[in-house]
Design a protein around this motif. Structure first.
Motif, PDB file in Angstrom:
ATOM      1  N   ARG A   1      40.570 -95.453 -60.659  1.00 33.11           N
ATOM      2  CA  ARG A   1      41.629 -94.942 -61.366  1.00 33.11           C
ATOM      3  C   ARG A   1      41.830 -93.908 -63.090  1.00 33.11           C
ATOM      4  O   ARG A   1      42.515 -92.720 -63.521  1.00 33.11           O
ATOM      5  N   GLN A   2      40.722 -94.060 -63.430  1.00 32.17           N
ATOM      6  CA  GLN A   2      40.031 -93.103 -64.832  1.00 32.17           C
ATOM      7  C   GLN A   2      40.379 -91.720 -64.360  1.00 32.17           C
ATOM      8  O   GLN A   2      41.309 -90.833 -64.876  1.00 32.17           O
ATOM      9  N   GLY A   3      39.568 -92.029 -63.255  1.00 32.50           N
ATOM     10  CA  GLY A   3      38.714 -90.468 -62.443  1.00 32.50           C
ATOM     11  C   GLY A   3      40.129 -89.522 -62.531  1.00 32.50           C
ATOM     12  O   GLY A   3      40.406 -88.544 -62.201  1.00 32.50           O
ATOM     13  N   ALA A   4      41.128 -90.905 -61.252  1.00 32.46           N
ATOM     14  CA  ALA A   4      43.014 -89.657 -60.088  1.00 32.46           C
ATOM     15  C   ALA A   4      43.174 -90.092 -61.701  1.00 32.46           C
ATOM     16  O   ALA A   4      43.782 -88.631 -61.226  1.00 32.46           O
ATOM     17  N   GLU A   5      42.916 -90.453 -62.894  1.00 26.68           N
ATOM     18  CA  GLU A   5      44.667 -90.328 -63.257  1.00 26.68           C
ATOM     19  C   GLU A   5      44.334 -89.036 -63.983  1.00 26.68           C
ATOM     20  O   GLU A   5      45.476 -88.508 -64.316  1.00 26.68           O
ATOM     21  N   ALA A   6      42.928 -88.446 -64.743  1.00 27.98           N
ATOM     22  CA  ALA A   6      42.891 -87.865 -65.315  1.00 27.98           C
ATOM     23  C   ALA A   6      43.101 -86.181 -64.891  1.00 27.98           C
ATOM     24  O   ALA A   6      43.638 -85.560 -65.596  1.00 27.98           O
ATOM     25  N   ARG A   7      43.220 -86.255 -63.219  1.00 25.59           N
ATOM     26  CA  ARG A   7      43.962 -85.341 -62.479  1.00 25.59           C
ATOM     27  C   ARG A   7      44.862 -85.825 -62.377  1.00 25.59           C
ATOM     28  O   ARG A   7      46.009 -84.952 -61.434  1.00 25.59           O
ATOM     29  N   GLY A   8      46.009 -85.911 -63.262  1.00 21.79           N
ATOM     30  CA  GLY A   8      47.004 -86.071 -62.603  1.00 21.79           C
ATOM     31  C   GLY A   8      47.546 -86.893 -61.216  1.00 21.79           C
ATOM     32  O   GLY A   8      48.449 -86.966 -60.784  1.00 21.79           O
ATOM     33  N   PHE A   9      47.061 -87.609 -60.976  1.00 21.19           N
ATOM     34  CA  PHE A   9      46.879 -87.983 -59.329  1.00 21.19           C
ATOM     35  C   PHE A   9      47.375 -89.791 -59.502  1.00 21.19           C
ATOM     36  O   PHE A   9      46.799 -90.713 -60.600  1.00 21.19           O
ATOM     37  N   SER A  10      48.624 -89.856 -58.925  1.00 17.62           N
ATOM     38  CA  SER A  10      49.179 -91.333 -59.272  1.00 17.62           C
ATOM     39  C   SER A  10      48.494 -92.064 -58.627  1.00 17.62           C
ATOM     40  O   SER A  10      48.398 -92.179 -56.977  1.00 17.62           O
ATOM     41  N   VAL A  11      47.767 -94.139 -58.472  1.00 22.22           N
ATOM     42  CA  VAL A  11      46.887 -94.251 -57.559  1.00 22.22           C
ATOM     43  C   VAL A  11      47.393 -95.265 -56.845  1.00 22.22           C
ATOM     44  O   VAL A  11      48.429 -96.332 -57.674  1.00 22.22           O
ATOM     45  N   GLY A  12      47.384 -94.912 -56.049  1.00 26.70           N
ATOM     46  CA  GLY A  12      48.510 -96.115 -55.459  1.00 26.70           C
ATOM     47  C   GLY A  12      46.755 -97.399 -54.490  1.00 26.70           C
ATOM     48  O   GLY A  12      45.852 -97.649 -54.789  1.00 26.70           O
TER      49      GLY A  12
ATOM     50  N   ALA B   1      30.439 -88.191 -52.919  1.00 24.62           N
ATOM     51  CA  ALA B   1      31.823 -87.360 -53.454  1.00 24.62           C
ATOM     52  C   ALA B   1      33.022 -88.448 -52.872  1.00 24.62           C
ATOM     53  O   ALA B   1      33.026 -90.217 -52.697  1.00 24.62           O
ATOM     54  N   GLN B   2      34.478 -88.940 -54.086  1.00 19.14           N
ATOM     55  CA  GLN B   2      35.295 -89.176 -53.887  1.00 19.14           C
ATOM     56  C   GLN B   2      36.719 -89.012 -53.268  1.00 19.14           C
ATOM     57  O   GLN B   2      37.049 -87.611 -53.723  1.00 19.14           O
ATOM     58  N   PHE B   3      37.800 -89.212 -52.640  1.00 20.71           N
ATOM     59  CA  PHE B   3      38.910 -88.497 -51.859  1.00 20.71           C
ATOM     60  C   PHE B   3      40.253 -89.092 -52.682  1.00 20.71           C
ATOM     61  O   PHE B   3      40.040 -90.579 -52.458  1.00 20.71           O
ATOM     62  N   LEU B   4      41.188 -88.132 -53.315  1.00 16.75           N
ATOM     63  CA  LEU B   4      42.027 -88.176 -53.344  1.00 16.75           C
ATOM     64  C   LEU B   4      42.648 -88.599 -52.331  1.00 16.75           C
ATOM     65  O   LEU B   4      43.303 -86.912 -52.153  1.00 16.75           O
ATOM     66  N   ILE B   5      43.650 -88.731 -51.569  1.00 14.41           N
ATOM     67  CA  ILE B   5      44.695 -88.474 -50.318  1.00 14.41           C
ATOM     68  C   ILE B   5      46.328 -88.902 -50.844  1.00 14.41           C
ATOM     69  O   ILE B   5      46.613 -89.452 -51.532  1.00 14.41           O
ATOM     70  N   CYS B   6      47.235 -87.264 -50.859  1.00 15.70           N
ATOM     71  CA  CYS B   6      48.858 -87.555 -51.611  1.00 15.70           C
ATOM     72  C   CYS B   6      49.489 -87.674 -50.104  1.00 15.70           C
ATOM     73  O   CYS B   6      49.269 -87.519 -49.190  1.00 15.70           O
ATOM     74  N   THR B   7      49.881 -89.281 -50.109  1.00 15.08           N
ATOM     75  CA  THR B   7      50.341 -89.925 -49.066  1.00 15.08           C
ATOM     76  C   THR B   7      52.185 -89.143 -49.287  1.00 15.08           C
ATOM     77  O   THR B   7      52.708 -89.200 -47.913  1.00 15.08           O
ATOM     78  N   ALA B   8      51.896 -88.109 -50.298  1.00 19.71           N
ATOM     79  CA  ALA B   8      53.945 -87.489 -49.828  1.00 19.71           C
ATOM     80  C   ALA B   8      53.501 -86.467 -48.487  1.00 19.71           C
ATOM     81  O   ALA B   8      54.129 -86.419 -48.086  1.00 19.71           O
ATOM     82  N   CYS B   9      52.312 -85.701 -49.312  1.00 20.13           N
ATOM     83  CA  CYS B   9      51.906 -84.210 -48.488  1.00 20.13           C
ATOM     84  C   CYS B   9      51.183 -84.116 -48.032  1.00 20.13           C
ATOM     85  O   CYS B   9      50.993 -83.192 -47.090  1.00 20.13           O
TER      86      CYS B   9
END
Lengths: 165, 165
Positions: free
Chosen positions: A134-145, B110-118
């Motif tokens: 959560r911290q790693g993602a939110e530090a980049r402005g990503f809202s974690v689901g 790596a870890q991946f962030l996946i945006c469910t909107a775009c």
DNA sequence: GGGGCGATGTTATGTTGTAACAACCGTACT
DNA sequence: AGTACGGTTGTTACAACATAACATCGCCCC
């Protein structure tokens, strides 16, 4: 307090206890939530709990058919969808397979350890991991689901077995 | 030093730069490793880099066929296997889809962030996350191999867009 | 006893991935 | 040039995983 030495059960544990506990917990949780644990759904849950190895949908299907149950793929997938919805079963994405949740009482975003030697999967419920993600993602402005965290490796038992050879 | 505000590229970035950089890095890495980046493999990598959205194997296949390339499923899967082997492409398990690696030079889990909107996916290369997973697993005697960490949510751009509505 | 609704049955099909073998192609060695 | 070799690609067939769409059943409530 004692930390669990392993997330995996002992090789000699009484697995019937696991099954009973899982079914009892499922009954309780469904009643509490007003969800209907029908005999089919209950049977599928029991089959998922046949062992601690994740099981594929079509393996469940074959078993159901061998028991005389009218069954087609949707039979199994619908039951699994229900069980996942209720938090009684998890899906392992890497394996396209399903495993029973050992602690359905607590809502959690779990992590999974998958032993590549014995095939078993165990659930890790480590808040520090979810927190780090959560911290790693939110530090980049990503809202974690929803988080999917699956780790392959060797369980303690299999490390021992392999070393002895 | 400045941390990246987002793991996702700006919506108005020049994507041709991404593609060029990826292909150049691929050439360099393959040469260095003695691997053969054939024209088919190079073309598949380029197609994966068409956008930052993960792309399915059969979508790649359709494109190849539309270009007159003789192609069947193994054509694409073999190229993808090669690219993954070389660390040029990653597979997203939740999506059964593939995405280009933006930093093939560094070996990483790596870890991946996946945006469910775009629908875009971005790579997070956060040592703290891998470290937290490793600690949690090893505390239970589990020897960690490959990690699969995929997080669904909303990228910064899409959060902004949705709020404005 | 009839209407409504959730669960299940049934048929068909869509999507993703692999096995197995043939053909091709460059390279090195003769 | 000839040829043996290994890696790459072509081709066919199939396996494994998942869902759409519609019919039927059974229960509860009125």
């Amino acid at each position: 307090m004692d930390l669990p030495a392993s997330a995996f059960p002992s090789p000699v544990h009484d697995h019937q206890d696991c099954v009973r506990a899982a079914l009892d917990a499922a009954e309780a949780k469904c009643e509490q939530r007003g969800a209907r644990l029908t005999s089919l759904r209950r049977r599928v849950l029991e089959l998922v709990w046949t062992s601690h190895e994740p099981v594929g949908a079509y393996a469940l299907l074959d078993t159901l058919k061998s028991e005389g149950q009218a069954a087609a793929p949707p039979t199994v997938y619908r039951a699994l969808d229900f069980l996942i919805e209720q938090g009684l079963v998890h899906r392992l994405e890497r394996l396209n397979a399903f495993v029973g949740c050992p602690r359905p009482e607590a809502s959690h975003s779990a992590q999974f350890l998958i032993c590549t030697a014995c095939g078993r999967a165990a659930e890790l419920d480590d808040p520090a991991i979810g927190q780090a993600v959560r911290q790693g993602a939110e530090a980049r402005g990503f809202s974690v689901g929803r988080q999917t965290i699956e780790v392959e490796g060797l369980c303690a038992d299999c490390q021992g077995t392999l070393q002895k050879k």
